[in-house]
Every structure is written in structure tokens, then in C-alpha cells.
Design an enzyme around this catalytic site. Structure first.
Site, mmCIF file in Angstrom:
data_model
loop_
_atom_site.group_PDB
_atom_site.id
_atom_site.type_symbol
_atom_site.label_atom_id
_atom_site.label_comp_id
_atom_site.label_asym_id
_atom_site.label_seq_id
_atom_site.Cartn_x
_atom_site.Cartn_y
_atom_site.Cartn_z
ATOM 1 C CG ASP A 1 -10.964 25.159 -14.308
ATOM 2 O OD1 ASP A 1 -10.757 24.141 -13.282
ATOM 3 O OD2 ASP A 1 -11.941 25.526 -14.526
ATOM 4 C CD GLU B 1 -9.529 20.324 -13.735
ATOM 5 O OE1 GLU B 1 -10.131 19.958 -12.753
ATOM 6 O OE2 GLU B 1 -10.167 21.556 -14.223
#
Length: 707
Positions: free
Chosen positions: A352, A389
Site C-alpha cells: 500500500d 501501489e
């Protein structure tokens, strides 16, 4: 000399406890002959005390200061003999300077959780209101490594062959319609493995399962009296090494480790990999007003990125930023991932806000981030998928330029944006061609293959696919933030009415648009990822940021499987078609050349006229053909695949390229046709009546297979 016998001989006593100097490695609590080895690092602490509780007890049963001679470098380590380790919880008190301007937040009044804790108690059952007066909320426990894997190992599916299904553990089965024995748990997913197999995915990407606190920032739901908004998605880690107890049916018994491992073993036995969504960019301790859980009281200045004035940098948008390129922090990230890969047989990780992992301690992007390089070359992680990401909340956007070291894949945000634009009638066919071909403009120049591109149109963060075609605007009022949260840049289109409608024409149009999206996703080179529930038309009623809802906004309503059976059938067959045709799953970028002497290049581009694509900006039609003799770089032979896309508002005739050697075109999918003639089971496609051309309805996609 028998060193083992010496190691089990106490040398010190404290009260009724027998001790000796411990081993600095490994960090954490480790079972050793006759006792438990406790080891924890702090650069700036002056002293450390081990705090022991009987499990669930309000007050400690003992507090044992570390002897000065039990400190090796900056590591406090001791062995405590004779502990009933299955029935204790432990923490630490650290004493040192309290001077936030210098980055120090030591407070010996706080009991701190071991950042290496393998099991964490305190939130054992999801949603049970905590005792807010508890002096130790997140309690480190000792894990027993006695799970029988029965020969299981990671599957190591080639990345280009993956079809990823992004899902939330609780949302997947929490809805009453799931009809599972233990809704919202790891165990419940095991019951749904046949569904995943029928759908055809071969990897699930689990939104965060590390221990987190669902009550972090909890507050009344402004639109549903009596309901509480919670930290539902879990992107706020309490402990990196421990699975979330509240996701386990056996969490109240402390058996979450075994329950998760049993799930992974069963998924592997059914050919499905497990990818974890991991959050190393920040922790649940938040900003200067946040709680003490672990790092803040152990070594704040080491673990967090701080401004010169001692405030937390906030590149995560969540209050703090983990100092990932400090060598100490780098090691805990590496230790964590190694642990999950080796002890849980995890197949891959999605990071993330991964761009944060490439920032230096002061926030500047590094050309060669040590952490990313270390993970890329680590021998234990060598077969794990590493997916970034490739952006963060501080404005760093690295899709196509993420430091990859030959290993990292990326969530391709540009793929998402391009496909969304094209489907609604915007964008350009030139851009579409790049996305369909694995985004060579982003990756080929750096020698990165098409599997670098994790192709997705929807993900947990944003609209579902049904909402993408049902709403022009976000509707996040239920989040209690005056609709200010969530992205305003969605490239969505409501097809003529905002939200749900009884208009059959609009609903049919929306279904077609969903099928267009899925069809394009499954024939694109790269790695497709679909969002849980998109295969059955799940809606969040226009909310594109459902991070705080433990209700139907997030739960998968399994009755949709019957209501939208045609959608499920379409998605299932599209995935089956991809799995059946290696020509769609190239490891290397397509060359636009005929290196097999087939008479066709590996990929050719077409328009309404065969061999003549219209690349003008206003064009809304595009087609391409993949030559089956070039499948997998010519190493296997496959059928030919022709894909035509018409995003014009009127029907358009496409002349199609001819085939050789007596082959004929067959119709696999036509989104413009009503169900069940919109798609056919792979291998049972009917022959195309006119082998020279086909009429594509308005805003439709046709997929032909030549054989």
C-alpha cells in the site's frame, strides 16, 4: 562442551523468576529450552522492563527489569525460565527522554506491544467494544509453530498467468446471504473456495489482515442511528507479524494463526495463490495526538519520519510515516515479509502506498531505495510476487517509473484511467492500444515485462464496476465527512440516470458497459485484477470510499449471484477464455513482427477496415488480432484472437482480417447481444456467419477466436 545445557541454566533470579542473559536474535519472544527468550531493540531507551500478564488479566503478574548486563548493544534480551507461555501476555516499559522536539516520546507509564509479536490479543472478537480503561490494549502473545502443512508450498504460478481477485476477508462472507457457518472469517472463505474455482481466479489478494484496531477513530454513523463507523478496511497496522484475531472464528481462543494457515493450505490445494495487501507506510499510532501502542514508546525517532521540529511527516495521509529506509526499520520490514513467506506460505505481497518505501528519512525520493532493492533481491522472497501501489499521499506518482530492480510489478493506475475513459467514450485509441498491449510505453523501455502491469478497472478504493456505470458523482455522505472524502476524479458515467433506476433501457446499457469492461480487461496483456463482487454487480450506492462501514455498503450480497446470473456467467467465461488461451498471457512485450513465419505479426491493429486502424483522436473504434502461432513468444501454439471495440453511440460495421489454412472465425463474445448469446463457453464458440465482417452494436465489444 555442551552449550545447550549451559543455555538452560539460570544465572539470575528476580522474585520467583529465574533468568539469564538472552540472545539478541531473533527479535521478539522465542521459545528456548526451559523458557522464553525476549529480545527488543531501542537506540535511545535508558532502561527496559518486561511486563508479564496472565492471559486477559487486568493487572500484570510481574514486571522484570532487564539487568544492565542483559543489554547487548541496543538490544535488551533475557531468558525467563519456567513460564506457562501458552497462558501469558507480555509487553515492555521503556524509560528514556521525553522531548518531542528531539523526536523522543519515552513514557515508562505506558506498556508497549512487542513489534515482533506473532499473536496479538485484545481485539479477539470483531466488533466487541474494548474496555477503554484497559492499561494494555493490544497484547503480545507467544505463537506456537505446530501447524501441519502436509507438504504444502507456495504455488509459484507465473505472474502473467494470474487472474487476481481483490477481496476483504469480512466483506466476502459477512452478509447473511452467504450462508456460511462463521460469517466474516478466514474459515468462511474456505467454504467459498468452490465459488472462487468456478469463477476461475487463481489468486486472491486480501485487503489488510495484519492485526488492526477496528475501533480506531470509531464514531457514530450519521445516517444509521445506533450503528458505529469503524476502521473497517484495516489500512492502519497495529502489528506486522500477527493475523487479525477478529477475522478468525477461533480468534477468541487465540487460534487465528492456525485458522489462517488452514485457509492458505486449502486455497493452495485448489490452485489459488494468496497475496497479502501490506501497509508499511504508516502505523495505527497516528499523529502527535495518537496513542502509544508500540513504536512511539520504544524508539520513536528511529521508526518514524520526523520534521526538524519533531512533528510526524504525513506522506501516508494517516498521521505518521514509517521511516522505511532507516536500516533498523528496513530490517523489520524484511523480517516481517520473510516470516509471512516462510511460515504462512504467502505467494505475494501488494504494498500500500509503496512510493513511501522509496523516500529518504526527510521525505525525498531516493534513486535506489535500499528497502526496495533489498526486497527485490532477498533469497527468501525470491519467488514472491512484489506489487507496488506506485504512488503515495504526498504527491509522489511512480506508475511506470517505480524503482523495480527487475522484480516489482505495479498497480497500473494509467490502465484504470484509460479503460474508464474509453468505455465512456473519451480518451484516445492510441492510449488504449498501449494499455491493451501491456503498457509497453510505461515498462518496455526499462526492460520490464507486461506482467509488470497489474491491470485493473476497479479496486477497493473507488467505485465498484456497477457504480462506475451508475453514478457521475461520488455519494459519500454516510461517511460523515460532508462528502469531502474520496476521489472526485472517477471517469464514471451514469448512463443517463444518477443511481438505481427501474428504466430497463438504462439497466441494459449499464450491463453492457460492465461486460465491455470485463471483456477488455480479460483480453489485455498484463495481469488482470477484478474487485470482489464486480462479477455479480455489487453496488456501494455511489460511495467511493467505504473505509468505515461494517454494513451492506461493503458486504457482498450473495443473492446478486442469482439476480445477476448473466453477469456472473459472462465474467466466468471471460476468465475461462483467458485461462484457455496462452496467446493472451505473454511474458514478453509483443513486437508487432512476424518472427514465426505465420504470415501475421504477433499483434496487428485494425479499425473498421481490416489492417487499417484509425488513430485519430476522435476515433472511438479499435480492433486488434493476436496470432496464435506467436503465443508465449512462439513457444506454444494457440488459436487466433480478434477483438473489436466500438465505443461509438451508433452501430458500426467492422471488416475483419482473413485467416489462412482453412481456419474460421468463431464468436466467443458479443456484448451487444442479449444473454445468453452474449458469450459462449470457451471451446464451444459457434462459427461466425460472415467470415468477412461483423456489425458491432453501439458501445459493444466482440471477441472472435480463429481456429
Amino acid at each position: 562442551m555442551d552449550y545447550g545445557r549451559i543455555d538452560i541454566h539460570p544465572t539470575h533470579t528476580y522474585g520467583d523468576f529465574k533468568l539469564r542473559r538472552g540472545r539478541p536474535f531473533p527479535f521478539g519472544a522465542t521459545l528456548v529450552p526451559g523458557g522464553v527468550n525476549f529480545s527488543i531493540f531501542s537506540s535511545y531507551a535508558k532502561s527496559c522492563t518486561l511486563v508479564l500478564f496472565e492471559k486477559h488479566a487486568k493487572q500484570p503478574m510481574a514486571e522484570i527489569p532487564f539487568e544492565d548486563e542483559f543489554r547487548i548493544g541496543n538490544v535488551f534480551c533475557t531468558i525467563v525460565f519456567g513460564l506457562d507461555y501458552e497462558n501469558i501476555e507480555y509487553g515492555y516499559r521503556m524509560d528514556g527522554p521525553f522531548n518531542p522536539e528531539e523526536g523522543h516520546w519515552f513514557d515508562p507509564g505506558k506498556i508497549l506491544m512487542d513489534p515482533y509479536a506473532k499473536v496479538i490479543g485484545g481485539r479477539d472478537v470483531w466488533g466487541v467494544t474494548p474496555d477503554w480503561d484497559d492499561i494494555y490494549h493490544h497484547r503480545a502473545r507467544i505463537s506456537l509453530d505446530d501447524f501441519d502443512w502436509e507438504g504444502d508450498r507456495p504455488l509459484e504460478i507465473p505472474p502473467e498467468d494470474l487472474v487476481i481477485y481483490e477481496m476483504h476477508v469480512r466483506s466476502f462472507t459477512r452478509h447473511p446471504s452467504s450462508k456460511v457457518k462463521h460469517p466474516g472469517t478466514f474459515a468462511a472463505i474456505r467454504q467459498k473456495i468452490p465459488y472462487l474455482k468456478e469463477l476461475g481466479v487463481n489468486a486472491i489478494e486480501l485487503m489488510p489482515i495484519y492485526e488492526f484496531d477496528e475501533f480506531e477513530n470509531s464514531r457514530p454513523n450519521p445516517t444509521r442511528p445506533g450503528e458505529t463507523l469503524v476502521n473497517y478496511w484495516g489500512y492502519s497496522t497495529v502489528g506486522f507479524f500477527a493475523p487479525k484475531a477478529g477475522y478468525a472464528a477461533t480468534g477468541k481462543l487465540g487460534m487465528q494463526v492456525d485458522e489462517l494457515k488452514a485457509l492458505i493450505k486449502d486455497l493452495h490445494a485448489n490452485g489459488i495463490e494468496v497475496i497479502l495487501d501490506v501497509v508499511f507506510n504508516h502505523t495505527a499510532e497516528g499523529n502527535e495526538k495518537g496513542p502509544y501502542i508500540s513504536f512511539r514508546g520504544i524508539d520513536n525517532k528511529t521508526y518514524y519520519m520526523l520534521t526538524p521540529e519533531g512533528y510526524y511527516f504525513n506522506f501516508s495521509g494517516c498521521g505518521n510515516t514509517l521511516n522505511c529506509n532507516n536500516p533498523i526499520v528496513r530490517n523489520i520490514v524484511l523480517d516481517c515479509l520473510r516470516y509471512w513467506a516462510s511460515e504462512y506460505h504467502i505467494d505475494g505481497f501488494r504494498f500500500d502506498l509503496a512510493s513511501i518505501l522509496g523516500r529518504d528519512p526527510w521525505g525525498a525520493p531516493l534513486a535506489n531505495p535500499p528497502l526496495l532493492e533489498t526486497l527485490a533481491f532477498d533469497p527468501i522472497l525470491a519467488k514472491c510476487k512484489l506489487i507496488a501501489e506506485a504512488w503515495d499521499a504526498g504527491g509522489l506518482y511512480q506508475v511506470g517509473s517505480f524503482p523495480a530492480f527487475g522484480r516489482w510489478a505495479e498497480w497500473n493506475g494509467k490502465y484504470r484511467d484509460s479503460i474508464r475513459k474509453f468505455i465512456k467514450g473519451d480518451g484516445t485509441v492510441g492510449d488504449m492500444a498501449q494499455r491493451l498491449a501491456g503498457s509497453p510505453d510505461l515498462y518496455a523501455w526499462a526492460g520490464r515485462g507486461p506482467a509488470t502491469s497489474i491491470n485493473f478497472i476497479t479496486a477497493h478504493d473507488g467505485f465498484t464496476l456497477m457504480d462506475l456505470v451508475s453514478y457521475n458523482y461520488k455519494h459519500n455522505e454516510a461517511n460523515g465527512e460532508n462528502n469531502n472524502d474520496g476521489s472526485n476524479d472517477n471517469d464514471s458515467w451514469n448512463c443517463g440516470w444518477e443511481g438505481e433506476t427501474d428504466d430497463p433501457g438504462i439497466n441494459a446499457f449499464r450491463r453492457r458497459q460492465i461486460k465491455n469492461a470485463i471483456a477488455i480487461l480479460m483480453v489485455s496483456t498484463g495481469v488482470p485484477m477484478i474487485l470482489m463482487g464486480d462479477e455479480v454487480g455489487r453496488t456501494q450506492y455511489g460511495n467511493n470510499n467505504t473505509y468505515c462501514h461494517d454494513n451492506e455498503l461493503n458486504w457482498l450480497d450473495w443473492s446478486l449471484l442469482e439476480k445477476n446470473a448473466d453477469l456472473f456467467r459472462f465474467v466466468k467465461h471471460c476468465i475461462g477464455f483467458r485461462n484457455a488461451h496462452p496467446v493472451l498471457r505473454s511474458k514478453y512485450h509483443l513486437s508487432n513482427q512476424d518472427y514465426k513465419g505465420s504470415g501475421y505479426a504477433d499483434i496487428t491493429w485494425h479499425g473498421t477496415q481490416a489492417w487499417n486502424a484509425d488513430w485519430s483522436d476522435s476515433c472511438r473504434t479499435l480492433a486488434f488480432m493476436l496470432c496464435g502461432k506467436h503465443a508465449k513468444s512462439g513457444t506454444v501454439e494457440d488459436n487466433y484472437v480478434y477483438v473489436a471495440m466500438n465505443m461509438h453511440w451508433e452501430a458500426v460495421w467492422f471488416n475483419i482480417p482473413g485467416l489462412r489454412d482453412g481456419m474460421k472465425w468463431h464468436v466467443f463474445a458479443n456484448t451487444g447481444a442479449p444473454s445468453p448469446n452474449d458469450i459462449w463457453e470457451p471451446g464451444k464458440e459457434p462459427i461466425l456467419d460472415n467470415q468477412h465482417g461483423i456489425l458491432l452494436g453501439d458501445r459493444s465489444v466482440v471477441i472472435l477466436v480463429g481456429k
